[in-house]
Motif scaffolding. Structure first.
Motif, short mmCIF file in Angstrom:
data_model
loop_
_atom_site.label_atom_id
_atom_site.label_comp_id
_atom_site.label_asym_id
_atom_site.label_seq_id
_atom_site.Cartn_x
_atom_site.Cartn_y
_atom_site.Cartn_z
N HIS A 1 20.05 1.92 21.24
CA HIS A 1 18.95 2.76 21.48
C HIS A 1 18.78 3.84 20.44
O HIS A 1 17.45 4.24 19.97
N LEU A 2 19.93 4.54 19.83
CA LEU A 2 19.82 5.51 18.72
C LEU A 2 19.05 5.16 17.68
O LEU A 2 18.33 5.59 16.85
N PHE A 3 19.75 3.77 17.17
CA PHE A 3 18.94 3.03 16.06
C PHE A 3 17.57 2.94 16.04
O PHE A 3 16.88 3.00 15.03
N ILE A 4 17.17 2.46 17.07
CA ILE A 4 15.61 2.17 17.28
C ILE A 4 14.91 3.36 17.44
O ILE A 4 13.75 3.52 16.57
N THR A 5 15.45 4.65 17.78
CA THR A 5 14.80 5.71 17.66
C THR A 5 14.82 6.35 16.26
O THR A 5 13.59 6.85 16.03
N PHE B 1 12.03 4.26 14.35
CA PHE B 1 10.63 4.63 14.67
C PHE B 1 10.26 6.10 13.99
O PHE B 1 9.20 6.05 13.44
N GLY B 2 11.18 7.02 13.91
CA GLY B 2 11.06 8.16 13.44
C GLY B 2 10.63 8.11 11.81
O GLY B 2 10.03 8.62 11.28
N SER B 3 11.42 7.13 11.18
CA SER B 3 11.55 6.97 9.91
C SER B 3 10.18 6.34 9.45
O SER B 3 9.52 6.56 8.67
N CYS B 4 9.67 5.43 10.23
CA CYS B 4 8.55 4.72 10.10
C CYS B 4 7.31 5.47 10.24
O CYS B 4 6.37 5.48 9.27
N ARG B 5 7.34 6.53 11.16
CA ARG B 5 6.19 7.20 11.43
C ARG B 5 6.20 8.41 10.06
O ARG B 5 5.01 8.61 9.56
N SER B 6 7.06 8.73 9.47
CA SER B 6 7.28 9.49 8.62
C SER B 6 6.85 8.94 7.40
O SER B 6 6.04 9.55 6.57
N PHE B 7 7.19 7.64 7.02
CA PHE B 7 6.85 6.96 5.84
C PHE B 7 5.40 6.54 5.77
O PHE B 7 4.72 6.59 5.04
N LYS B 8 4.80 6.21 7.22
CA LYS B 8 3.36 6.12 7.17
C LYS B 8 2.56 7.30 6.83
O LYS B 8 1.39 6.98 6.15
N MET B 9 2.86 8.42 7.35
CA MET B 9 2.10 9.48 6.96
C MET B 9 2.25 9.95 5.43
O MET B 9 1.08 10.16 4.80
N GLU C 1 4.86 -1.01 8.83
CA GLU C 1 3.98 -1.09 9.99
C GLU C 1 4.20 -2.24 10.94
O GLU C 1 3.99 -1.96 12.13
N THR C 2 3.98 -3.47 10.32
CA THR C 2 4.37 -4.66 11.28
C THR C 2 5.66 -4.60 11.92
O THR C 2 5.75 -5.03 13.02
N ALA C 3 6.76 -4.32 11.16
CA ALA C 3 8.12 -4.15 11.72
C ALA C 3 8.05 -3.27 12.95
O ALA C 3 8.53 -3.35 14.05
N PHE C 4 7.47 -1.98 12.70
CA PHE C 4 7.16 -0.88 13.73
C PHE C 4 6.52 -1.83 15.05
O PHE C 4 7.14 -1.52 16.14
N SER C 5 5.39 -2.18 14.69
CA SER C 5 5.02 -3.11 15.86
C SER C 5 5.69 -3.97 16.74
O SER C 5 5.56 -4.24 17.92
N LEU C 6 6.33 -4.87 15.81
CA LEU C 6 7.13 -5.84 16.45
C LEU C 6 8.29 -5.20 17.27
O LEU C 6 8.66 -5.65 18.20
N LEU C 7 9.00 -4.34 16.57
CA LEU C 7 9.96 -3.62 17.27
C LEU C 7 9.67 -3.12 18.68
O LEU C 7 10.36 -2.93 19.88
N LYS C 8 8.27 -2.48 18.76
CA LYS C 8 7.61 -1.95 20.01
C LYS C 8 7.83 -3.08 20.86
O LYS C 8 7.85 -2.85 22.01
N GLU C 9 7.08 -4.39 20.35
CA GLU C 9 6.97 -5.30 21.32
C GLU C 9 8.27 -5.89 21.75
O GLU C 9 8.44 -6.23 23.29
N ILE C 10 9.42 -5.93 21.08
CA ILE C 10 10.74 -6.40 21.39
C ILE C 10 11.17 -5.66 22.47
O ILE C 10 11.77 -5.83 23.25
N GLU C 11 11.11 -4.20 22.25
CA GLU C 11 11.79 -3.40 23.12
C GLU C 11 10.70 -3.61 24.62
O GLU C 11 11.50 -3.58 25.71
#
Length: 565
Positions: free
Chosen positions: A490-494, A497-505, A548-558
């Motif tokens: 769960h810590l890895f997932i969090t 997600f945080g890194s993906c959001r930062s890279f997106k911005m 962005e695709t990986a972020f969405s897919l991991l959300k679905e998997i979770e």
């Protein structure tokens, strides 16, 4: 998240319909030879009792004269005196037919009755677990019994109505769902009269067994008192309510069907099998049926040797007393139909969910360019001697494969941005470096985590020490081990997600996808290239889209993992 069909044929886990039929065939000779012992018939008359006045007219002249004369000096009149006379005859009949059952002088149940009642309680206790399983899920048991009695019907439903039987390319539409429901209703409406009668007999049998198990044995036995040299005894009038309840059930005993006995055994052990307990179904069912016949034989003996209706006549002081007959409710077929519809609705939703899972898994495979869905190389819970599962195994496998299969290919271009990129906003450079380091650290942690799961790692060694037989403390320790692993994932997932959001911005600012005063581009982005002259900007666009695709897919998997757990 496994793609289970959720079969209509709801039998015991690990026992298919074919295996069950083969098992019954093996037990058939035993069942046939003892089938008579399953038939229960009361020795007492089941017909309506005659009217006292009519019965009085059929007595001899001497008896009628004697009753008439006694009636003249009695407050109850001729009818009351004749009722007492008939009660007296009933007492004499019980004493003659069943010696030592009652004390005619004190109108009390004797020790012989007490011992028979104790043994009858043993029979009721034997069937309690099966009936308890039935009462916990009556609708599920109705469905289970239906598939057990009408095996061909269940298989036909599986082929004709189950959405899992449809071609893989079939698209779920409201029209498709409606057509399957209509087909199911047509099949239920076309069940033959013989099959319906067989099912009804089974539900009648089941209903009687449920009422028998629920009889107040403990309360009845508590009424008995120990008398020196006589043993346990109880006044018949004191047990009026209990005699009435027992007579009501025993007086309506009919026939015990092997199919019902088989169903309550298999339905009861299903919970044990689902919990991972090893059960020898063939031996267990064989022993259960043999023990059932022994107990049913005693129930039959009790009914034939203990005239409960006659005891009721004495308890209520009424020669006309007869137990209340509880009519069997014929709503069983409606309940079965409703359960079939409920199962279909569950299957339809499971089918939609499984399609969604398959689609998500296929997207992961395409994104990472792998042959199949990736899992962690080391999964020690799968080889443990006890039943354990990781609720985050899909997320962990996805993240572990993401770095070598995708992210690491873009690190050289990120390094160029770090070394040569001229950020218009200095704070963007600071955030870019932090995010870059966080992702690098995450990739390293995932490799280290997999090593911890290896046979030589701390988690792997902990799993290898788990034995097949455990104390409660050891079971809790195994569960805590899984919780620690899932918490780390769960810590890895969090972190991802945080890194993906930062890279997106940051990327949105670089590519001017969104106007934001906090994020801006690089003044030299257009001129940045690698040693082969590949523009850095195009590679960063690719990475941005894939993250962005990986972020969405991991959300679905979770989400899917949460639904399963």
């Amino acid at each position: 998240m496994n793609n289970n069909s959720g079969s209509f044929d709801r039998l015991v886990a690990g026992l298919s319909s074919e295996e069950r039929v083969a098992l019954l065939r093996k037990l058939e000779p035993t069942l046939e030879s003892d089938k008579e012992s399953l038939s229960i018939d009361s020795g007492e008359s089941r017909g309506p009792l005659m009217d006292l006045e009519k019965a009085f007219q059929k007595e001899t002249v001497f008896v009628r004269l004697w009753i008439f004369l006694k009636g003249l000096f009695s407050n109850t009149g001729i009818e009351g005196v004749y009722n007492d006379y008939r009660i007296g005859l009933t007492v004499k009949k019980i004493v003659a037919d069943s010696p030592n059952l009652i004390d005619p002088r004190y109108l009390a149940l004797e020790n012989c009755f007490y011992e028979k009642l104790l043994k009858l309680q043993e029979a009721a206790d034997f069937f309690k677990d099966g009936i308890a399983a039935y009462e916990r899920d009556e609708d599920g048991f109705c469905f289970f019994l239906t598939t057990l009695i009408m095996t061909d019907f269940g298989e036909c439903m599986e082929k004709e109505v189950s959405p899992y039987a449809l071609p893989v390319s079939t698209e779920p539409t409201p029209e498709l769902r409606t057509s399957l429901i209509r087909k199911m209703e047509d099949m239920l409406g076309n069940i033959g009269a013989d099959e319906k009668n067989s099912l009804r007999d089974c539900f009648v049998c089941l209903d009687w067994l449920r009422r028998f198990v629920s009889l107040p044995f403990a309360r009845f036995l508590s009424l008995f008192r120990s008398i020196p040299e006589k043993g346990m005894t109880c006044s018949i009038s004191a047990a009026q309510s209990e005699i009435s309840q027992f007579a009501k059930v025993l007086y309506t005993a009919n026939k015990m069907l092997p199919e019902v006995l088989e169903a309550i055994y298999m339905f009861a052990v299903e919970e044990k099998i689902a919990a991972g307990e090893k059960v020898d179904i063939e031996t267990g069912l064989n022993n259960f049926l043999q023990d059932s016949m022994r107990h049913v034989t005693y129930i039959k003996y009790f009914i034939n040797s203990v005239p409960m209706r006659h005891l009721g006549c004495i308890a209520f002081n009424s020669a006309l007393w007869t137990p209340e007959v509880q009519e069997f409710s014929d709503n069983w077929f409606i309940r079965c139909k409703n359960q079939w519809r409920k199962i279909f609705d569950e299957q339809w939703n499971m089918w939609l969910h499984s399609r969604k899972i398959d689609f998500t898994k296929q997207q992961v495979v395409e994104l990472l360019n792998t042959h199949e869905y990736p899992f962690l190389p080391h999964c020690p819970w799968e080889t443990a001697q006890v039943r354990l599962s990781c609720k985050r195994s899909y997320s962990a496998g996805f993240l572990y494969a993401l770095f070598p299969s995708l992210y690491n290919d873009y690190i050289p271009f990120l390094d160029i941005v770090l070394a040569e990129g001229k950020f218009i906003l200095p704070e963007n450079r600071v955030e870019f470096i932090d995010t870059y380091n966080e992702m690098k650290h995450l990739g390293e942690m995932l490799i280290a985590f997999n090593e911890k799961l290896s046979p030589s790692g701390i988690y792997g060694q902990a799993f290898s020490s788990i034995g097949s037989v455990q104390t409660i403390q050891e079971q809790e320790a195994a569960k805590n081990l899984m919780r620690s692993i899932e918490s780390e994932i769960h810590l890895f997932i969090t972190a991802f997600f945080g890194s993906c959001r930062s890279f997106k911005m940051l990327f949105d600012g670089m590519f001017v996808h969104a106007h934001n005063i906090k994020y801006d581009s690089l003044s030299n982005l257009a001129s940045l290239t690698d040693q082969q002259g590949v523009p850095v900007r195009s590679k960063l666009v690719e990475l941005s889209q894939k993250l962005e695709t990986a972020f969405s897919l991991l959300k679905e998997i979770e989400i899917m993992e949460n639904e399963v757990s």
